[in-house]
Every structure is written in structure tokens, then in C-alpha cells.
Motif scaffolding. Structure first.
Motif, mmCIF file in Angstrom:
data_model
loop_
_atom_site.group_PDB
_atom_site.id
_atom_site.type_symbol
_atom_site.label_atom_id
_atom_site.label_comp_id
_atom_site.label_asym_id
_atom_site.label_seq_id
_atom_site.Cartn_x
_atom_site.Cartn_y
_atom_site.Cartn_z
ATOM 1 N N VAL A 156 0.870 -1.172 0.000
ATOM 2 C CA VAL A 156 0.000 0.000 0.000
ATOM 3 C C VAL A 156 0.907 1.222 0.000
ATOM 4 N N GLY A 157 0.882 1.963 -1.091
ATOM 5 C CA GLY A 157 1.729 3.145 -1.210
ATOM 6 C C GLY A 157 1.114 4.355 -0.550
ATOM 7 N N PRO A 158 1.919 5.373 -0.277
ATOM 8 C CA PRO A 158 1.408 6.575 0.400
ATOM 9 C C PRO A 158 0.339 7.310 -0.393
ATOM 10 N N ASP A 159 0.333 7.154 -1.704
ATOM 11 C CA ASP A 159 -0.640 7.860 -2.546
ATOM 12 C C ASP A 159 -1.813 6.976 -2.982
ATOM 13 N N ASP A 160 -1.842 5.723 -2.534
ATOM 14 C CA ASP A 160 -2.946 4.828 -2.891
ATOM 15 C C ASP A 160 -4.220 5.275 -2.183
ATOM 16 N N ARG A 161 -5.275 5.433 -2.953
ATOM 17 C CA ARG A 161 -6.565 5.852 -2.379
ATOM 18 C C ARG A 161 -7.437 4.606 -2.209
ATOM 19 N N LEU A 162 -7.774 4.302 -0.974
ATOM 20 C CA LEU A 162 -8.531 3.090 -0.659
ATOM 21 C C LEU A 162 -9.690 3.447 0.254
#
Length: 462
Positions: A274-280
Motif C-alpha cells: 500500500v503506497g502513500p498515494d494509494d486511495r482506498l
């Protein structure tokens, strides 16, 4: 020039100290550029009285859509002669991250019985009305209304559910079966065999009761979105879902990795990032969890998506709030500050300072945002964003305000122009400066006389 004029009209309309007679002037057609403000601010009864009988439908619709006035005030428009105004009233105001006051029950009943089909249908589907009223539509002659009643499934009797499940209208049957499948795998199978569109199908897979045979059928599907929905279904057989941990699609493996039954070791064994810019979206079983110990486990988890989801949980215990306020993931801290009113004020401030999303200004309204002392901390800071924060200090000195009002950066000078402690002479001067006029006209310390004079200059009749 027109934009500047409209901005100034809006500023006066949003001024919290604008008197009733100032607001009444803004009901003139010449001030139509300010009418949008009436959707987002409280209004005196006299102004509501005038809007309800105003000849311009646009203005009446603005009041119908307001999320800042009591439901009783909006509800007066249930008698409006134009069905479009009643249609706007029937739709719940859609204010960002907040809820609007409900309409009184008698008004809800009137809208559900409106002579115009589009009004009563919008009321049934989008009105955020009392569930008991919606459930009462199950035998309505209009199929749209019967379909809406399915959303109050838990309030319907067995006989009412059976009638809806076998309704002569296909849309009603489908809606009823999508509700019934959450408790009965038989209906899940019926729906999946019926050939649904993508979105309804994934909704059924995600929330429907599942037999092992059904789950295996979905797991073998060539559609990654279907497999992901299956992995997120907490009632799907775990042994079937476990097999998806090796799925080639990252989104499927990610959904498997947040299963509530998994241990930390099992989560870590699934190949996901899960990357810092992943929107979940928040994991639903975490967001709705009421078990403090389970939420503590989520807050301590090495899985970023679980921690982000815990930050959004309504029942997050205080020690977990404190832990997440120091999380390494900025999205965790941001979600925490947006959803938890007890976050430490300094954590909210630091999250705001590191925030780059367009909604960061909402953090300024956090109940613990540390406004006291901001002038001393930031008034002379080289960073313009921090200098602008200095004017939020309720005890900022007048000389500091004067210096900030003269700041070369317009965001700083505009922020200073709104502060109610701004000396009167500087406030009046700010009203005449192009860079600060709009902000100064919103200043609650601005005398009504000056507002009237500005409306005169803008061509708004007395």
C-alpha cells in the motif's frame, strides 16, 4: 469586473453579522450572484418568509437545497407551486462530509404523496426520509415506490418481503432479491445466474450469503473485480478465499489480506503493498467495528490499509487514537484528524501543515485545532501558509494584524482582513483594496452601514 462584483456580493451574503435588512436586499435580482450563499448559511425567519414567496424559482430552490437551515424552514416549500422546487426539496441536501437537518415527518409524507411522479420518486430514493415511511411504500401502485421500499428491508414483514420478491415489475424483484440475498444464499445464486450488470453483480458478490459452491464459482471467474468482491465478503467461506491469496491480481490479494480472520503473520505472508498515494476506501468490517480490542489490533497492525480503516472507525478507543496520531503514514493521520474529534490539537496542526489535499482547510474546523498562540508561533514565519495561520489566533494583537494585512502574499493579507479584531480604520481601508475587499466584506465586525453602502455601489436596490 463581473466576477469581482459577484465575489463581493457573496462575501456580504456570507458575513455572519449581516443584518436582516442587508440579507433582504440581497433577494433583489441585481444580487442574484449571491443567492448561492443562502444554501450554506443560517437565515432569519424574515428572510425565509421572503424567499418562500419570492417570484424567482432559482432562489426558492436554493432554500430548498440548504443544508444550513432547520428542516422546518425548508419544509415550508412543500407547498411550492412549481414541482421543480418540490423536487429539490425531496432530494436530501448533499453537503460534503456533513448531514443536513431532516424535514419534519408531515413534510416527508406530503412529498412521498406528491402529485408529480418525479417528486415522490426522488423523495423515496434520495430523500433520506424516515425508514418507516419508506417501508410503508411496499404496496404502492407505483413500481418505483415499491422498489424504494426494499431499502427498508429490515422493517418489512415476511409477507411483504414475499410480495416484493415476486413483484410483477422486474426492477422491484431485482431490488428485493438483492436485499434478500444478504441472508439467503439461494437468492445470491438466483441473482448471479440472471446476468447482472457489473456494479450490481459485484454488490451481490460482496454482500450476499455464499455457499461453498457459489464462492468457488466466483473464485474461478475471469473477472478480477468479482474475485476482489468475493474476498471482501466477510461471510464467504474462508477456505475458498484463502486460495485467492496467490491470485495474480494485486487488488484481489489486497482484499484477501484484510480478512478479519487473518493473523498478522498471515497478512504479512500475502504479497501486497500500500503506497502513500494509494486511495482506498475504509475496510467496512473495520470501519463499523464496535469491539475496542479488535480496533486496537487494527491500529497496531503493520497493514497500512487496516490502520487507515481504524482511523475512520466511530468506536475507536482513546489509546488507539493516540497511537494512530503518531503513525508514519500521512493518510492514516489525515483520516484520523478528519474523523476523530478527540485527536490531540498539535497532531491536527502538524497534519494540516503536511497536507497537500484540496480538503485540508476542513482540518481548521477540528474542535482541537490549536488556534491560541498561533500568532506568536507563525506571524513572522517565512512560510506564507504558516503566516496565514497566525490570523486564526483569537488573541492576535492589532499591530500584528496590521502587519499581516500589509503582507505581500495575498493569502496572508486576505486572511488578516477577515479577523474581527482588525482595527476599524484598517478594515474600512481593506474593503477598498482589490486584494482584500472580498475578505474584508466577510469580516463580522463590518458595520451594517458599510454593507449597505457597498450594495449601493454594486447597484443593488434599497
Amino acid at each position: 469586473m463581473f466576477d469581482r462584483r459577484s465575489d463581493q456580493l457573496n462575501a456580504i451574503a456570507f458575513n455572519t453579522s449581516a443584518s436582516t435588512d442587508v440579507l433582504l436586499r440581497l433577494l433583489h435580482e441585481e444580487a442574484a450572484g449571491a443567492w448561492g450563499a443562502f444554501m450554506a448559511r443560517p437565515l432569519p425567519d424574515e428572510v425565509v418568509d421572503a424567499i418562500v414567496v419570492h417570484p424567482e424559482r432559482r432562489l426558492r430552490s436554493t432554500l430548498a437545497e440548504s443544508f444550513a437551515v432547520p428542516g422546518e424552514q425548508r419544509g415550508r416549500l412543500v407547498e411550492d407551486p412549481h414541482f421543480r422546487v418540490r423536487q429539490v426539496l425531496a432530494n436530501a441536501p448533499n453537503s460534503f462530509r456533513s448531514s443536513a437537518p431532516s424535514l419534519p415527518l408531515p413534510v416527508q409524507r406530503r412529498l412521498l404523496d406528491d402529485p408529480e411522479p418525479i417528486v415522490r420518486r426522488d423523495a423515496a430514493f434520495y430523500g433520506n426520509f424516515d425508514d418507516r415511511l419508506i417501508a410503508g411504500l411496499c404496496d404502492h401502485e407505483d413500481a418505483f415506490m415499491r422498489e424504494a421500499s426494499c431499502d427498508s428491508w429490515c422493517l418489512l414483514s415476511e409477507s411483504e418481503r414475499e410480495r416484493l420478491l415476486h413483484d410483477p415489475d422486474d426492477d422491484v424483484r431485482q431490488r428485493a432479491r438483492r436485499m434478500a440475498c444478504r441472508d439467503d444464499a439461494r437468492w445470491t445464486g438466483v441473482l448471479l445466474e440472471s446476468g447482472l450488470d457489473d456494479s450490481p453483480q459485484q454488490d451481490v458478490i460482496r454482500y450476499g450469503a455464499m455457499t461453498t459452491a457459489l464462492a468457488e464459482q466466483v473464485a474461478a471467474s475471469g473477472d478480477a473485480d468479482d474475485r476482489r468482491a468475493l474476498a471482501l465478503n466477510t461471510r464467504a467461506p474462508l477456505d475458498v478465499v484463502r486460495k485467492l491469496a496467490e491470485n495474480p491480481e494485486h487488488s484481489v490479494r489486497l482484499a484477501v489480506s484484510v480478512r478479519p480472520e487473518f493473523t498478522e503473520a498471515e497478512r504479512a505472508a500475502v504479497d501486497v503493498t500500500v503506497g502513500p498515494d494509494d486511495r482506498l476506501y475504509p475496510v467496512e468490517w473495520v470501519r463499523t467495528c464496535e469491539d475496542a480490542d479488535v480496533l486496537r489490533d487494527c491500529a497496531r497492525s503493520s497493514h497500512t490499509w487496516l490502520r487507515r480503516s481504524a482511523a475512520c472507525a466511530e468506536h475507536l478507543p482513546a489509546d488507539a487514537v493516540d497511537l494512530l496520531s503518531r503513525d508514519d503514514d500521512h493518510a492514516v493521520r489525515l483520516l484520523l484528524c478528519e474523523r476523530q474529534p478527540t485527536v490531540d490539537g498539535e497532531a491536527v496542526l502538524q497534519t494540516y501543515l503536511g497536507c497537500e489535499v484540496i480538503t485540508k482547510s476542513l482540518l481548521l474546523s477540528h474542535p482541537n485545532f490549536p488556534k491560541a498562540g498561533l500568532a506568536e508561533r507563525f506571524a513572522d514565519d517565512p512560510d506564507t501558509g504558516k503566516r496565514a495561520l497566525a490570523v486564526l489566533d483569537p488573541d492576535v494583537d492589532a499591530d500584528v494584524l496590521a502587519r499581516l494585512l500589509a503582507d505581500d502574499d495575498s493569502s496572508v493579507s486576505s486572511a488578516a482582513a477577515v479577523h474581527p479584531a482588525l482595527p476599524p480604520d484598517l478594515l474600512l481601508r481593506a474593503c477598498d483594496e482589490p486584494a482584500t475587499a472580498t475578505s474584508a466584506l466577510r469580516n463580522p465586525a463590518l458595520p451594517a452601514k458599510v454593507m449597505h453602502e457597498r450594495l449601493d455601489a454594486l447597484g443593488v436596490p434599497r
